[in-house]
Design a protein around this motif. Structure first.
Motif, PDB file in Angstrom:
ATOM      1  N   VAL A  43       9.446  -6.555  -7.171  1.00 41.65           N
ATOM      2  CA  VAL A  43       9.252  -7.347  -5.953  1.00 41.65           C
ATOM      3  C   VAL A  43       8.947  -8.800  -6.315  1.00 41.65           C
ATOM      4  N   LEU A  44       8.119  -9.000  -7.323  1.00 45.44           N
ATOM      5  CA  LEU A  44       7.763 -10.348  -7.767  1.00 45.44           C
ATOM      6  C   LEU A  44       9.000 -11.110  -8.247  1.00 45.44           C
ATOM      7  N   MET A  45       9.829 -10.458  -9.015  1.00 44.45           N
ATOM      8  CA  MET A  45      11.036 -11.117  -9.512  1.00 44.45           C
ATOM      9  C   MET A  45      11.999 -11.430  -8.360  1.00 44.45           C
ATOM     10  N   GLY A  46      12.027 -10.570  -7.357  1.00 46.58           N
ATOM     11  CA  GLY A  46      12.846 -10.848  -6.180  1.00 46.58           C
ATOM     12  C   GLY A  46      12.372 -12.101  -5.465  1.00 46.58           C
ATOM     13  N   ALA A  47      11.048 -12.242  -5.329  1.00 49.31           N
ATOM     14  CA  ALA A  47      10.492 -13.444  -4.695  1.00 49.31           C
ATOM     15  C   ALA A  47      10.798 -14.681  -5.534  1.00 49.31           C
ATOM     16  N   LEU A  48      10.718 -14.542  -6.839  1.00 49.20           N
ATOM     17  CA  LEU A  48      10.991 -15.687  -7.716  1.00 49.20           C
ATOM     18  C   LEU A  48      12.437 -16.158  -7.630  1.00 49.20           C
ATOM     19  N   SER A  49      13.324 -15.254  -7.279  1.00 45.44           N
ATOM     20  CA  SER A  49      14.727 -15.655  -7.158  1.00 45.44           C
ATOM     21  C   SER A  49      14.939 -16.600  -5.970  1.00 45.44           C
ATOM     22  N   HIS A  50      13.948 -16.665  -5.073  1.00 42.12           N
ATOM     23  CA  HIS A  50      14.013 -17.564  -3.919  1.00 42.12           C
ATOM     24  C   HIS A  50      13.028 -18.725  -4.036  1.00 42.12           C
ATOM     25  N   ASN A  51      12.428 -18.889  -5.201  1.00 44.64           N
ATOM     26  CA  ASN A  51      11.428 -19.932  -5.421  1.00 44.64           C
ATOM     27  C   ASN A  51      11.941 -20.868  -6.510  1.00 44.64           C
ATOM     28  N   ALA A  52      11.973 -22.156  -6.210  1.00 46.42           N
ATOM     29  CA  ALA A  52      12.518 -23.126  -7.165  1.00 46.42           C
ATOM     30  C   ALA A  52      11.454 -23.841  -7.981  1.00 46.42           C
ATOM     31  N   THR A  53      10.175 -23.528  -7.767  1.00 41.60           N
ATOM     32  CA  THR A  53       9.130 -24.308  -8.422  1.00 41.60           C
ATOM     33  C   THR A  53       8.465 -23.621  -9.610  1.00 41.60           C
ATOM     34  N   ILE A  54       8.416 -22.297  -9.630  1.00 45.73           N
ATOM     35  CA  ILE A  54       7.728 -21.583 -10.724  1.00 45.73           C
ATOM     36  C   ILE A  54       8.439 -21.836 -12.046  1.00 45.73           C
ATOM     37  N   ARG A  55       7.646 -22.262 -13.032  1.00 51.64           N
ATOM     38  CA  ARG A  55       8.173 -22.500 -14.380  1.00 51.64           C
ATOM     39  C   ARG A  55       7.560 -21.535 -15.387  1.00 51.64           C
ATOM     40  N   THR A  56       6.328 -21.089 -15.114  1.00 51.85           N
ATOM     41  CA  THR A  56       5.631 -20.208 -16.045  1.00 51.85           C
ATOM     42  C   THR A  56       5.049 -19.025 -15.280  1.00 51.85           C
ATOM     43  N   LEU A  57       5.402 -17.819 -15.717  1.00 49.17           N
ATOM     44  CA  LEU A  57       4.882 -16.587 -15.145  1.00 49.17           C
ATOM     45  C   LEU A  57       4.291 -15.772 -16.283  1.00 49.17           C
ATOM     46  N   LEU A  58       3.015 -15.474 -16.182  1.00 47.07           N
ATOM     47  CA  LEU A  58       2.321 -14.710 -17.218  1.00 47.07           C
ATOM     48  C   LEU A  58       2.049 -13.304 -16.680  1.00 47.07           C
ATOM     49  N   LEU A  59       2.643 -12.311 -17.332  1.00 48.09           N
ATOM     50  CA  LEU A  59       2.578 -10.922 -16.886  1.00 48.09           C
ATOM     51  C   LEU A  59       2.012  -9.984 -17.950  1.00 48.09           C
ATOM     52  N   SER A  60       1.434 -10.500 -19.005  1.00 48.27           N
ATOM     53  CA  SER A  60       1.022  -9.649 -20.120  1.00 48.27           C
ATOM     54  C   SER A  60       0.017  -8.581 -19.685  1.00 48.27           C
ATOM     55  N   SER A  61       0.018  -7.491 -20.413  1.00 52.42           N
ATOM     56  CA  SER A  61      -0.910  -6.365 -20.222  1.00 52.42           C
ATOM     57  C   SER A  61      -0.798  -5.729 -18.838  1.00 52.42           C
ATOM     58  N   ASN A  62       0.414  -5.684 -18.321  1.00 57.37           N
ATOM     59  CA  ASN A  62       0.712  -4.919 -17.108  1.00 57.37           C
ATOM     60  C   ASN A  62       1.729  -3.848 -17.499  1.00 57.37           C
ATOM     61  N   ALA A  63       1.660  -2.690 -16.877  1.00 58.15           N
ATOM     62  CA  ALA A  63       2.555  -1.574 -17.202  1.00 58.15           C
ATOM     63  C   ALA A  63       3.828  -1.677 -16.373  1.00 58.15           C
ATOM     64  N   ILE A  64       4.646  -2.689 -16.678  1.00 52.06           N
ATOM     65  CA  ILE A  64       5.845  -2.930 -15.874  1.00 52.06           C
ATOM     66  C   ILE A  64       6.983  -1.971 -16.214  1.00 52.06           C
ATOM     67  N   GLY A  65       6.938  -1.382 -17.390  1.00 51.03           N
ATOM     68  CA  GLY A  65       7.938  -0.383 -17.780  1.00 51.03           C
ATOM     69  C   GLY A  65       9.349  -0.933 -17.856  1.00 51.03           C
ATOM     70  N   PRO A  66      10.304  -0.025 -18.146  1.00 52.13           N
ATOM     71  CA  PRO A  66      11.704  -0.443 -18.267  1.00 52.13           C
ATOM     72  C   PRO A  66      12.276  -1.029 -16.976  1.00 52.13           C
ATOM     73  N   GLN A  67      11.910  -0.468 -15.823  1.00 51.11           N
ATOM     74  CA  GLN A  67      12.424  -0.964 -14.545  1.00 51.11           C
ATOM     75  C   GLN A  67      11.955  -2.406 -14.308  1.00 51.11           C
ATOM     76  N   GLY A  68      10.700  -2.682 -14.594  1.00 50.87           N
ATOM     77  CA  GLY A  68      10.191  -4.048 -14.465  1.00 50.87           C
ATOM     78  C   GLY A  68      10.845  -4.974 -15.456  1.00 50.87           C
ATOM     79  N   GLY A  69      11.066  -4.481 -16.667  1.00 51.38           N
ATOM     80  CA  GLY A  69      11.747  -5.280 -17.685  1.00 51.38           C
ATOM     81  C   GLY A  69      13.162  -5.629 -17.271  1.00 51.38           C
ATOM     82  N   THR A  70      13.845  -4.694 -16.643  1.00 54.60           N
ATOM     83  CA  THR A  70      15.200  -4.944 -16.151  1.00 54.60           C
ATOM     84  C   THR A  70      15.173  -5.996 -15.052  1.00 54.60           C
ATOM     85  N   ALA A  71      14.176  -5.934 -14.186  1.00 51.97           N
ATOM     86  CA  ALA A  71      14.057  -6.908 -13.086  1.00 51.97           C
ATOM     87  C   ALA A  71      13.886  -8.321 -13.623  1.00 51.97           C
ATOM     88  N   ILE A  72      13.159  -8.433 -14.725  1.00 55.98           N
ATOM     89  CA  ILE A  72      12.934  -9.747 -15.325  1.00 55.98           C
ATOM     90  C   ILE A  72      14.237 -10.280 -15.884  1.00 55.98           C
TER      91      ILE A  72
END
Length: 163
Positions: free
Chosen positions: A134-163
């Motif tokens: 969901v976060l990556m979907g929102a970022l696809s509509h946001n032109a200002t974010i340059r740095t996203l820090l996601l460390s130590s979250n259990a995003i798994g393969p599905q989250g990795g694919t979204a990134i």
């Protein structure tokens, strides 16, 4: 001029911090606030939200390790999205268990037309693959974010694919 930077990290502000936030709301030059590890909890999140909602100058807010839940993240993100004068460039809400609910609120902020956020730190925030997607979907509509820090979250393969 006035105060531009305030670091109160590890100050353990509870209880009785409402007067501090009222005072900070009248600091027009304040750009950077670090309230990490201040034991703010849900009540403190509402106070921080009030500060963010009225600020015309805040550029960076650090709120790591304050026991914020998804509801607390919603207060903060909603306040930033509601402020038409918001200049918030960096938000650190890391090491708070905001989970998927908090992530959804941050997505609403990222989609707000007045969002100028460039750095978002949600490290160790109990986000999982669905939240990351969901976060990556929102970022696809946001032109200002340059740095996203996601460390130590259990995003798994599905989250990795979204990134």
């Amino acid at each position: 001029a006035g105060l531009t930077c305030l670091d109160l990290s590890e100050a353990k502000l509870r209880p009785g911090f409402a007067i501090l936030f009222e005072t900070l709301a009248h600091s027009p030059a304040l750009r950077d606030v670090d309230l990490s590890q201040c034991s703010l909890g849900e009540e403190g999140a509402r106070e921080v939200a009030g500060l963010i909602r009225t600020s015309r100058s805040l550029a960076a807010v650090k709120l790591a390790r304050n026991d914020f839940s998804g509801g607390a993240a919603a207060h903060i993100a909603g306040a930033a999205a509601d402020n038409p004068y918001m200049e918030l460039l960096a938000l650190d809400i890391s090491r708070n268990p905001i989970g998927e609910g908090g992530c959804a609120a941050l997505c609403d902020l990222l989609l707000a037309p007045n969002c100028v956020l460039q750095t978002l730190d949600v490290s160790e925030a109990q986000l999982f693959s669905s939240g990351c997607t969901v976060l990556m979907g929102a970022l696809s509509h946001n032109a200002t974010i340059r740095t996203l820090l996601l460390s130590s979250n259990a995003i798994g393969p599905q989250g990795g694919t979204a990134i």
